[in-house]
Write a protein that holds these residues in place. Structure first.
Motif, PDB file in Angstrom:
ATOM      1  N   ILE A   6       0.864  -1.170   0.000  1.00 39.34           N
ATOM      2  CA  ILE A   6       0.000   0.000   0.000  1.00 39.34           C
ATOM      3  C   ILE A   6       0.907   1.228   0.000  1.00 39.34           C
ATOM      4  O   ILE A   6       1.819   1.330   0.830  1.00 39.34           O
ATOM      5  CB  ILE A   6      -0.892   0.043   1.262  1.00 39.34           C
ATOM      6  N   ILE A   7       0.656   2.168  -0.896  1.00 37.46           N
ATOM      7  CA  ILE A   7       1.454   3.393  -0.945  1.00 37.46           C
ATOM      8  C   ILE A   7       1.145   4.223   0.302  1.00 37.46           C
ATOM      9  O   ILE A   7      -0.013   4.531   0.591  1.00 37.46           O
ATOM     10  CB  ILE A   7       1.163   4.191  -2.228  1.00 37.46           C
ATOM     11  N   ARG A  34       8.530  -0.286   3.377  1.00 37.56           N
ATOM     12  CA  ARG A  34       9.439  -0.626   2.281  1.00 37.56           C
ATOM     13  C   ARG A  34       9.530   0.546   1.316  1.00 37.56           C
ATOM     14  O   ARG A  34       8.544   1.242   1.082  1.00 37.56           O
ATOM     15  CB  ARG A  34       8.943  -1.848   1.519  1.00 37.56           C
ATOM     16  N   THR A  35      10.703   0.711   0.748  1.00 40.14           N
ATOM     17  CA  THR A  35      10.894   1.735  -0.263  1.00 40.14           C
ATOM     18  C   THR A  35      11.326   1.052  -1.545  1.00 40.14           C
ATOM     19  O   THR A  35      12.292   0.286  -1.555  1.00 40.14           O
ATOM     20  CB  THR A  35      11.969   2.760   0.167  1.00 40.14           C
ATOM     21  N   ARG A  40       7.332   4.911  -0.914  1.00 42.56           N
ATOM     22  CA  ARG A  40       7.256   4.195   0.364  1.00 42.56           C
ATOM     23  C   ARG A  40       5.961   3.391   0.427  1.00 42.56           C
ATOM     24  O   ARG A  40       4.903   3.879   0.045  1.00 42.56           O
ATOM     25  CB  ARG A  40       7.322   5.194   1.511  1.00 42.56           C
ATOM     26  N   TYR A  41       6.073   2.157   0.944  1.00 41.71           N
ATOM     27  CA  TYR A  41       4.934   1.245   0.975  1.00 41.71           C
ATOM     28  C   TYR A  41       4.776   0.608   2.353  1.00 41.71           C
ATOM     29  O   TYR A  41       5.761   0.314   3.027  1.00 41.71           O
ATOM     30  CB  TYR A  41       5.119   0.104  -0.033  1.00 41.71           C
TER      31      TYR A  41
END
Length: 103
Positions: A6-7, A34-35, A40-41
């Motif tokens: 998910i952004i 996470r990038t 970024r997610y």
């Protein structure tokens, strides 16, 4: 198996939370961000946790230290619940074998 992501910026916009709150959760080790390719997610699997933390923070005015303490208490309770379940299963086995008849 592909992990659903998910952004962060879109999630924050839709849920009316500050992206800096996500940063605080990440810095506290409560979630993983996470990038990939500069974006970024959040992991889809951690959305229930993020929602719980955001309710604590925004609705209940619990600071990050409080959220961290609650997180650790809930983890400990879950671990104890699993241990109790395991011990009850072991006791059932012993009862079936006649070893723990008096319990």
């Amino acid at each position: 198996m592909q992990t659903e992501l998910i952004i962060v910026s879109e999630y924050c916009h839709k849920c009316h939370i500050e992206p800096s709150f996500i940063d605080l959760l990440q810095e506290g080790g409560l979630i993983e961000v996470r990038t990939e390719e500069g974006e970024r997610y959040l992991l889809l699997s951690q959305l229930p946790d993020v929602e719980r933390y955001s309710r604590m923070y925004y609705d209940l005015s619990i600071n990050m230290e409080g959220i961290d303490a609650i997180h650790h208490i809930l983890e400990r309770m879950d671990m104890m619940r699993r241990e109790l379940h395991s011990l009850r299963n072991q006791l059932r086995i012993y009862r079936r074998e006649g070893i723990a008849e008096d319990w």
